[in-house]
Design an enzyme around this catalytic site. Structure first.
Site, PDB file in Angstrom:
ATOM      1  N   ASN A 272     -18.857   5.258  -6.201  1.00  5.38           N
ATOM      2  CA  ASN A 272     -17.401   4.391  -7.123  1.00  5.38           C
ATOM      3  C   ASN A 272     -17.050   4.202  -6.488  1.00  5.38           C
ATOM      4  OD1 ASN A 272     -15.682   7.005  -6.439  1.00  5.38           O
ATOM      5  ND2 ASN A 272     -17.001   8.143  -6.927  1.00  5.38           N
TER       6      ASN A 272
ATOM      7  N   LYS B 233     -38.288   2.924  -1.375  1.00  4.24           N
ATOM      8  CA  LYS B 233     -38.023   1.767  -2.033  1.00  4.24           C
ATOM      9  C   LYS B 233     -38.430   1.675  -3.555  1.00  4.24           C
ATOM     10  CE  LYS B 233     -35.166  -2.859  -1.792  1.00  4.24           C
ATOM     11  NZ  LYS B 233     -35.285  -3.719  -0.925  1.00  4.24           N
TER      12      LYS B 233
ATOM     13  N   PRO C  65     -23.147  19.997 -10.444  1.00  3.01           N
ATOM     14  CA  PRO C  65     -22.279  20.911 -10.123  1.00  3.01           C
ATOM     15  C   PRO C  65     -20.603  20.595 -10.089  1.00  3.01           C
ATOM     16  CG  PRO C  65     -23.475  20.747  -8.409  1.00  3.01           C
ATOM     17  CD  PRO C  65     -24.082  20.119  -8.877  1.00  3.01           C
ATOM     18  N   ASP C  66     -20.109  21.591 -11.471  1.00  2.00           N
ATOM     19  CA  ASP C  66     -18.406  21.153 -10.771  1.00  2.00           C
ATOM     20  C   ASP C  66     -17.662  21.956  -9.468  1.00  2.00           C
ATOM     21  OD1 ASP C  66     -15.218  21.390 -11.105  1.00  2.00           O
ATOM     22  OD2 ASP C  66     -15.710  20.136 -12.844  1.00  2.00           O
ATOM     23  N   ILE C  67     -17.459  21.111  -8.034  1.00  2.00           N
ATOM     24  CA  ILE C  67     -17.141  21.640  -7.329  1.00  2.00           C
ATOM     25  C   ILE C  67     -15.507  22.439  -7.219  1.00  2.00           C
ATOM     26  CG2 ILE C  67     -16.930  21.467  -4.714  1.00  2.00           C
ATOM     27  CD1 ILE C  67     -17.870  18.830  -5.357  1.00  2.00           C
TER      28      ILE C  67
ATOM     29  N   PHE D 127      -7.459  17.061  -9.651  1.00  2.00           N
ATOM     30  CA  PHE D 127      -7.085  15.616 -10.092  1.00  2.00           C
ATOM     31  C   PHE D 127      -7.703  15.505 -11.370  1.00  2.00           C
ATOM     32  CE2 PHE D 127      -4.053  13.548  -6.337  1.00  2.00           C
ATOM     33  CZ  PHE D 127      -3.918  14.729  -6.063  1.00  2.00           C
TER      34      PHE D 127
ATOM     35  N   LYS E  23      -7.999  20.431 -19.085  1.00  2.00           N
ATOM     36  CA  LYS E  23      -8.205  20.938 -17.766  1.00  2.00           C
ATOM     37  C   LYS E  23      -7.793  21.816 -17.032  1.00  2.00           C
ATOM     38  CE  LYS E  23     -10.612  16.464 -17.075  1.00  2.00           C
ATOM     39  NZ  LYS E  23     -10.397  14.951 -16.356  1.00  2.00           N
TER      40      LYS E  23
HETATM   41  O1  C5P Z   1     -13.531  16.551 -15.196  1.00  2.00           O
HETATM   42  P1  C5P Z   1     -12.772  15.426 -14.148  1.00  2.00           P
HETATM   43  O2  C5P Z   1     -14.461  14.855 -13.164  1.00  2.00           O
HETATM   44  O3  C5P Z   1     -12.457  14.846 -14.065  1.00  2.00           O
HETATM   45  O4  C5P Z   1     -12.083  16.477 -12.946  1.00  2.00           O
HETATM   46  C1  C5P Z   1     -11.781  16.259 -11.586  1.00  2.00           C
HETATM   47  C2  C5P Z   1     -11.188  16.813 -11.070  1.00  2.00           C
HETATM   48  O5  C5P Z   1     -12.603  17.975 -10.715  1.00  2.00           O
HETATM   49  C3  C5P Z   1     -11.080  16.602  -9.447  1.00  2.00           C
HETATM   50  O6  C5P Z   1      -9.725  16.823  -8.973  1.00  2.00           O
HETATM   51  C4  C5P Z   1     -12.574  16.612  -8.538  1.00  2.00           C
HETATM   52  O7  C5P Z   1     -12.214  16.836  -7.416  1.00  2.00           O
HETATM   53  C5  C5P Z   1     -13.028  17.349  -9.330  1.00  2.00           C
HETATM   54  N1  C5P Z   1     -14.773  17.009  -9.386  1.00  2.00           N
HETATM   55  C6  C5P Z   1     -15.451  18.281  -8.299  1.00  2.00           C
HETATM   56  N2  C5P Z   1     -16.670  17.983  -8.996  1.00  2.00           N
HETATM   57  C7  C5P Z   1     -17.332  17.790  -9.955  1.00  2.00           C
HETATM   58  C8  C5P Z   1     -16.520  16.922 -10.707  1.00  2.00           C
HETATM   59  C9  C5P Z   1     -14.700  16.147 -10.545  1.00  2.00           C
HETATM   60  O8  C5P Z   1     -14.154  18.899  -7.717  1.00  2.00           O
HETATM   61  N3  C5P Z   1     -18.667  18.058  -9.888  1.00  2.00           N
END
Ligand code: C5P
Length: 403
Positions: free
Chosen positions: A212, A291, A307-309, A326, A340
């Site tokens: 991104n 490749k 996973p959502d860190i 954020f 959120k």
């Molecule tokens: O759910 P969303 O992606 O909009 O949330 C954004 C926030 O979650 C940011 O603080 C981003 O660093 C964190 N994030 C994360 N791991 C992910 C996706 C988002 O820590 N897989």
């Protein structure tokens, strides 16, 4: 606004080839909002003409203790009182030795000795690596550190003599950032802040990835702002073309999985966690070992959730850090951000509208900051200024929570 804004900075230049770099430093200090006066040693005047510094600073350059031409009242004591910060850049081995031994045999050494105790004294060494590593210099530097002098650098690399080693003056942008960390106040002294920043890269094969447009600028600015408040800072960062702020520990990662692993390894004992990274929500279901070859007209890639860190850190339970996330949204900013905040169990969320040319890969940003029962809007400004404003809000909320 950065920590140096509005400060009266006395720049001492000593005899080193790197003295020419101090000309640029004057400019950068002025851009940071400082009023700068320059004092040179006699040896420094052999490398760069005082007139250069006079033209850049807009004020006469002083060198001698007894100067009949000097303006009335600007004697060594009043100049020492005028200074809110003293920075010696470059600081030669000889000057460091004179400082360590309390000599007052020229204007600059006299000023350093006469400064008020609350005036930070910062030295940025620049010398041949052999001179730097010499036991005499090392002992002198230890003496200065013990007395509370900030020693900034030196950096590593090719030296003026052609040799390679430790002893280069810090690069000027890094030196400016390092100086910004010396002025205080330090409300996060003794606290540990872990941040994520930048994009992640999710590999498709050995050469391609899904990524991104995050530049990492907001996260790096937040790392600097946290370091300015005295925190020990760890920056877990995806690939970014930015200089790591001085004194900040940098953990380089590529993928979301690597970022998660690094964060979980660092977050123990951490006081504040800030998730500023643009973490990829999806990764390839399978990464090709070779490749991938083009063939058909269209190509479908199967992606699976990452996973959502941030949510994972927020769910750590007892002893977990104060967690700041954020939210980049293209509409219904506050509503989606508040959702959120609750859903991920965060202490605070900083939301920005990315639909108006803001947010990603641009120099400016504006934020709506929300927490349980309140919030504040931080107007559009540079990401560096915004990072300081956001850190002030984080510190206030973090301390209010009695952490
Ligand atoms: O759910 P969303 O992606 O909009 O949330 C954004 C926030 O979650 C940011 O603080 C981003 O660093 C964190 N994030 C994360 N791991 C992910 C996706 C988002 O820590 N897989």
């Amino acid at each position: 606004m950065g920590m140096l804004h509005g400060r009266r900075v006395l720049l001492g230049v000593t005899g080193s080839v790197a003295a020419y770099k101090a000309c640029d430093f004057v400019r950068r200090l002025q851009e940071a909002g400082c009023e700068v006066r320059v004092v040179m040693t006699a040896a420094a005047c052999e490398f760069v003409a005082p007139l250069s510094f006079q033209a850049l600073s807009g004020f006469p350059v002083r060198s001698a203790v007894f100067d009949a031409q000097a303006e009335a009242g600007m004697d060594h004591i009043s100049l020492a009182r005028w200074a809110e910060v003293i920075v010696i850049a470059p600081a030669s081995a000889n000057f460091i030795a004179r400082l360590a031994h309390g000599l007052a045999d020229d204007l600059l050494s006299t000023l350093c000795l006469a400064r008020l105790v609350q005036t930070p004294l910062c030295v940025a060494p620049a010398m041949n690596h052999g001179m730097w590593l010499n036991a005499a210099t090392q002992e002198n530097v230890s003496t200065l550190r013990r007395r509370g002098v900030f020693v900034l650098g030196p950096g590593q690399g090719v030296q003026a003599c052609g040799e390679v080693g430790e002893g280069r003056l810090l690069e000027i942008p890094v030196l400016l950032g390092a100086l910004e960390q010396c002025v205080g106040p330090w409300p996060l002294r003794g606290r540990r802040v872990v941040l994520t920043a930048g994009p992640t890269r999710e590999a498709l094969d050995p050469v391609r990835y899904v990524g991104n447009r995050s530049s990492g600028r907001m996260g790096y600015a937040l790392a600097q702002a946290a370091a300015c408040r005295g925190a020990e800072v760890v920056l877990v960062s995806g690939p970014c073309a930015l200089a790591v702020p001085y004194g900040v520990r940098h953990v380089a990662v590529e993928s979301a999985a690597q970022m998660r692993e690094a964060v979980l390894a660092e977050v123990g004992g951490c006081d504040v966690f800030i998730g500023a990274a643009a973490v990829a929500d999806y990764r390839a279901a399978a990464v090709a070992a070779q490749k991938l070859k083009k063939g058909a007209d269209d190509w479908c890639v199967s992606l699976v959730r990452n996973p959502d860190i941030l949510a994972e850190v927020a769910a750590l339970g007892v002893g977990r850090p104060f967690v700041v996330g954020f939210a980049a949204e293209t509409g219904r900013l506050v509503e989606l951000a508040r959702d959120k905040l609750v859903r991920k169990g965060l202490d605070m969320i900083a939301a920005n509208d990315v639909s108006e040319g803001q947010g990603f890969d641009v120099a400016d940003n504006a934020l709506s900051v929300l927490w349980g029962d309140g919030g504040v809007d931080l107007p559009r400004q540079s990401k560096e200024a915004l990072a300081h404003a956001l850190l002030d809000v984080i510190v206030a909320r973090y301390l209010a929570k009695g952490c």
